[in-house]
Motif scaffolding. Structure first.
Motif, mmCIF file in Angstrom:
data_model
loop_
_atom_site.group_PDB
_atom_site.id
_atom_site.type_symbol
_atom_site.label_atom_id
_atom_site.label_comp_id
_atom_site.label_asym_id
_atom_site.label_seq_id
_atom_site.Cartn_x
_atom_site.Cartn_y
_atom_site.Cartn_z
ATOM 1 N N TYR A 1 0.854 -1.191 0.000
ATOM 2 C CA TYR A 1 0.000 0.000 0.000
ATOM 3 C C TYR A 1 0.884 1.232 0.000
ATOM 4 O O TYR A 1 1.709 1.411 0.902
ATOM 5 N N ARG A 2 0.751 2.056 -1.028
ATOM 6 C CA ARG A 2 1.535 3.290 -1.047
ATOM 7 C C ARG A 2 0.847 4.319 -0.165
ATOM 8 O O ARG A 2 -0.360 4.539 -0.247
ATOM 9 N N GLU A 3 1.648 4.957 0.678
ATOM 10 C CA GLU A 3 1.098 5.898 1.643
ATOM 11 C C GLU A 3 0.584 7.158 0.973
ATOM 12 O O GLU A 3 -0.398 7.758 1.416
ATOM 13 N N PHE A 4 1.234 7.558 -0.108
ATOM 14 C CA PHE A 4 0.867 8.813 -0.752
ATOM 15 C C PHE A 4 0.186 8.569 -2.097
ATOM 16 O O PHE A 4 0.019 7.440 -2.545
ATOM 17 N N HIS A 5 -0.191 9.657 -2.730
ATOM 18 C CA HIS A 5 -0.819 9.608 -4.047
ATOM 19 C C HIS A 5 0.195 9.095 -5.078
ATOM 20 O O HIS A 5 1.374 8.909 -4.782
ATOM 21 N N HIS A 6 -0.251 8.912 -6.284
ATOM 22 C CA HIS A 6 0.589 8.403 -7.369
ATOM 23 C C HIS A 6 1.928 9.132 -7.433
ATOM 24 O O HIS A 6 2.979 8.512 -7.552
ATOM 25 N N SER A 7 1.901 10.446 -7.339
ATOM 26 C CA SER A 7 3.135 11.240 -7.341
ATOM 27 C C SER A 7 2.953 12.405 -6.385
ATOM 28 O O SER A 7 1.866 12.973 -6.278
ATOM 29 N N GLY A 8 4.036 12.744 -5.693
ATOM 30 C CA GLY A 8 3.976 13.866 -4.767
ATOM 31 C C GLY A 8 3.678 13.448 -3.349
ATOM 32 O O GLY A 8 3.571 12.258 -3.030
ATOM 33 N N GLY A 9 3.534 14.450 -2.477
ATOM 34 C CA GLY A 9 3.450 14.213 -1.048
ATOM 35 C C GLY A 9 2.074 14.284 -0.442
ATOM 36 O O GLY A 9 1.941 14.303 0.783
ATOM 37 N N LEU A 10 1.009 14.299 -1.260
ATOM 38 C CA LEU A 10 -0.350 14.299 -0.728
ATOM 39 C C LEU A 10 -0.886 12.874 -0.679
ATOM 40 O O LEU A 10 -0.550 12.048 -1.529
ATOM 41 N N PRO A 11 -1.732 12.572 0.285
ATOM 42 C CA PRO A 11 -2.316 11.227 0.341
ATOM 43 C C PRO A 11 -3.378 11.049 -0.736
ATOM 44 O O PRO A 11 -3.908 12.022 -1.283
ATOM 45 N N GLY A 12 -3.702 9.790 -1.031
ATOM 46 C CA GLY A 12 -4.738 9.524 -2.027
ATOM 47 C C GLY A 12 -6.087 10.074 -1.626
ATOM 48 O O GLY A 12 -6.907 10.440 -2.484
ATOM 49 N N SER A 13 -6.339 10.165 -0.318
ATOM 50 C CA SER A 13 -7.624 10.681 0.154
ATOM 51 C C SER A 13 -7.830 12.139 -0.244
ATOM 52 O O SER A 13 -8.974 12.594 -0.357
ATOM 53 N N ALA A 14 -6.737 12.854 -0.478
ATOM 54 C CA ALA A 14 -6.871 14.251 -0.910
ATOM 55 C C ALA A 14 -7.499 14.346 -2.297
ATOM 56 O O ALA A 14 -8.043 15.391 -2.667
#
Length: 725
Positions: free
Chosen positions: A281-294
């Motif tokens: 499970y990747r903690e962040f979004h596809h790229s960058g420092g925001l989470p997928g929930s953002a």
């Protein structure tokens, strides 16, 4: 009523879980190395995201935070000679392979970090930031990380694009007689890519020591596996290709290591490929420092649940409970990892007040932009070059196809590294056109009949070439099939040398035939020269007679760049002279030939249209010079010969058979007018086919392709404007 019988898969498929006994028996050194490596990756990724947030990473930052368990678990069991390749999200694999390869003794968590750590992490971060100290001199960046010395074959920005290449390296390992293996890492998105599935089949058929390692982080950007896949258990794909497969919890590094140990045992025994699916499970979004929930495709609750299963916390908890280490030592390790990344960031940046910027001296020089598109052909220096017009020894008349098969046999006799592959090349008495005649009988283990999967076997050839131990000669049955293999040719083979820093050699020869006039219709009849000439990194040769074929093929096989060899179906049965006993001469890449001297018009052509041009000139009784281009790539155009002729005749006609939209003459004509505008008495003229593709109808096919009558008509038109004096 019909009788139904359940069928069993040939390959095992199982789920592996670690237990208390496994943790009790795991060595402290192995667990400690995984923990140290994992925290170094974690802090590296945090630093990368921080620098990216400040605009200091130009391009994507695909973080692997949360997925470290897959990399540290699988790579911990590898030998020095094993190799890995990764996807666009591959920092953790690159760092893990580099560290494990370079560090002989880790020490315990909390002790001082090994000396190799600083340089590896610094050079990796420099590459991701596009800086000269990087492993690819800043040209590869985050998604194209390669370091040959440690067996890191490269991460790859094309989803699934590195899988066929990895198969080529695995083939080389097997052929060389080693027990080394290759791990190809890719994600859940790539598991649906055709080139990956093609490679499953090919690797299983040829029993290659290749592990397909699926890091199933459950999202391809924002699309979940369940949305686009009938069975989200991606390890289910393996047994369908007779590949033993494991599904494992990727948040448990020890479970990953145990699964990999079983897979390695299978591969080292020569039993063929394996597949390991690690659920991560990747903690962040596809790229960058925001989470997928953002971005609203995951919930905060889901992310929190997975974060509680952090692989590094899992590893630390099990080690502390067994008194292998202490919480204090782990905290000391975290601090040491943080400190080394602070040092590295400070060494790559400079503070301007409250802002950070890249140290100017670390940027690559702008002139480095074009370095390494191709080699300098120094490997051909000192070769004996011959031309038919000046050849003084005995000659014999043979068919074009016979000359092609004879020179290939000769080179295979002299060079044991040459491997021939393609569809039906090992059958039919020399493939579909006789060019591989005699090879199956003489070299049965060096000619590979492939499945109908052009993307996979062309990519496999590319991987063999980059590995360097073998020289693949790949045949595509028709030129149109280049577009089936387009990713491997244009995105991989053509770009590899330049993309990975400029020094990687890619010695592959790709042969194909142009089948205009055969009635095979739109999908078997194109001339691809125009498209290939637009792709830097490829060399293109187009022999028009048997003598030239021998010399150009010898040069192609000696070249360290990828070479496309174009052949024309009309030439296979044509007759021409070659030496009676000498098949070891060369014709330089980048050297045109004056096929017929003349004074009034310069005709530039290649392949079968060279003879048609000569016939047209002679039929009209014109004083025209016909130049056989022979090398068609930008770097291979012989401007000395072309320019000398143009300055003499002041008139140019480009002759090709193929369609207008795919025309090679478009590029060539533009370049001529830019270079020789002051010498031209009229615009560059062209003969080419129609806009429409060739059809099966004989009448429509004839209308689509240029022929001798079109050449005559254009020459007659040109002569009206040329002074007879």
């Amino acid at each position: 009523m019909p009788t139904n019988k359940s069928l069993k898969l040939l390959a095992p498929w199982k789920q592996l879980k670690s237990n208390t006994k496994d943790w009790d028996s795991a060595s402290a050194e192995k667990l400690g190395a995984m923990l140290i490596c994992g925290h170094l990756i974690r802090e590296f990724e945090k630093t990368t995201l921080n620098l990216a947030s400040k605009g200091l990473v130009h391009g994507p930052a695909h973080s692997s935070i949360g997925q470290e368990g897959g990399a540290i678990g699988s790579i911990s069991s590898l030998k020095m000679g094993d190799m890995v390749s990764g996807s666009h999200r591959g920092h953790h694999q690159f760092i893990a392979k580099s560290l494990y390869h370079s560090v002989s003794e880790w020490g315990a968590p909390g002790s001082s970090l090994p000396d190799a750590v600083y340089d590896i992490l610094k050079n990796t971060l420099a590459e991701i930031m596009g800086l000269a100290p990087g492993y690819c001199n800043g040209r590869g960046g985050s998604m194209h990380l390669r370091w040959d010395e440690v067996g890191m074959l490269g991460t790859n920005a094309i989803v699934g694009g590195g899988t066929p290449l990895a198969a080529g390296t695995a083939w080389s390992c097997k052929r060389a007689g080693t027990d080394n293996v290759v791990i190809n890492y890719f994600g859940d998105g790539a598991a649906n890519i055709g080139s990956v599935l093609e490679t499953f089949n090919l690797a299983a058929a040829w029993k290659l020591p290749l592990c397909f390692f699926v890091e199933n982080n459950q999202f391809a950007v924002s699309t979940s596996v369940a949305e686009v896949t009938g069975d989200s258990r991606l390890s289910a794909r393996g047994p369908g290709f007779n590949i033993p497969s494991w599904q494992v919890d990727g948040m448990d590094p020890l479970a990953v290591a145990l699964a990999m140990e079983e897979a390695l045992k299978h591969m080292r025994a020569g039993k063929g490929p394996t597949l390991v699916e690690a659920i991560v499970y990747r903690e962040f979004h596809h790229s960058g420092g925001l989470p997928g929930s953002a971005f609203r495709y995951r919930s905060k609750e889901e992310e929190a649940e997975w974060k509680e299963r952090d692989p590094l916390e899992c590893l630390a908890r099990e080690m502390v409970s067994r008194e292998v280490t202490t919480t204090e030592k782990i905290e000391s390790l975290k601090s040491a990892a943080q400190e080394i990344m602070v040092r590295i960031a400070d060494d790559l940046t400079v503070k301007n007040g409250a802002n950070l910027s890249i140290k100017p001296e670390l940027w690559p020089k702008k002139e480095f932009c074009n370095f390494g598109i191709r080699g300098n052909l120094s490997e051909l220096e000192g070769t004996r070059c011959e031309e038919l017009a000046a050849y003084s020894k005995p000659l014999k008349e043979v068919k074009f196809a016979e000359a092609a098969s004879q020179v290939m046999l000769r080179r295979m006799e002299k060079d044991e590294s040459i491997i021939v592959m393609g569809e039906d090349v090992h059958r039919l008495g020399g493939g579909t056109n006789g060019v591989t005649k005699g090879i199956p009988e003489r070299f049965p283990d060096r000619i590979l009949g492939t499945p109908i999967s052009e993307n996979a076997f062309v990519g496999l050839g590319g991987g063999m070439a980059m590995d360097g131990r073998f020289k693949p000669v790949v045949e595509l049955m028709y030129a149109d099939f280049f577009w089936v293999a387009a990713d491997q040719i244009f995105n991989q083979v053509a770009k590899a040398r330049h993309m990975y820093g400029g020094n990687l050699e890619v010695p592959i020869v790709i042969r194909t035939k142009i089948a205009m006039g055969t009635g095979y219709g739109s999908q078997h009849s194109i001339d691809p020269a125009g498209a290939f000439a637009m792709s830097p990194g490829l060399r293109i040769v187009a022999p028009s007679n048997p003598f030239d074929y021998v010399g150009l093929m010898n040069s192609a096989l000696a070249c360290k760049d990828p070479v496309i060899v174009l052949e024309h179906v009309d030439l296979y049965n044509s007759l021409g002279n070659i030496p009676v006993e000498d098949l070891d001469y060369f014709i330089p890449l980048g050297k045109a030939a004056v096929a017929k001297p003349g004074e009034k018009v310069t005709i530039l052509s290649y392949l079968s249209m060279v003879k048609h041009s000569i016939d047209a000139v002679e039929a009209l009784g014109l004083d025209a010079e016909v130049i056989d281009l022979r090398s068609l790539d930008r770097a291979g155009l012989d401007w000395d010969t072309i320019g000398e002729s143009i300055r003499k005749t002041n008139n140019v006609l480009i002759v090709e058979q193929g369609t207008l939209g795919n025309s090679y003459g478009t590029m060539l004509g533009d370049e001529i007018q830019r270079r020789y505008f002051d010498w031209l008495d009229q615009p560059v003229q062209r003969v080419h086919g129609a806009e429409g593709w060739p059809s099966v109808s004989k009448v429509l096919e004839s209308a689509a392709n240029a022929d001798i009558d079109d050449i005559k008509a254009k020459l007659s038109e040109m002569m009206k404007t040329i002074s007879p004096l």
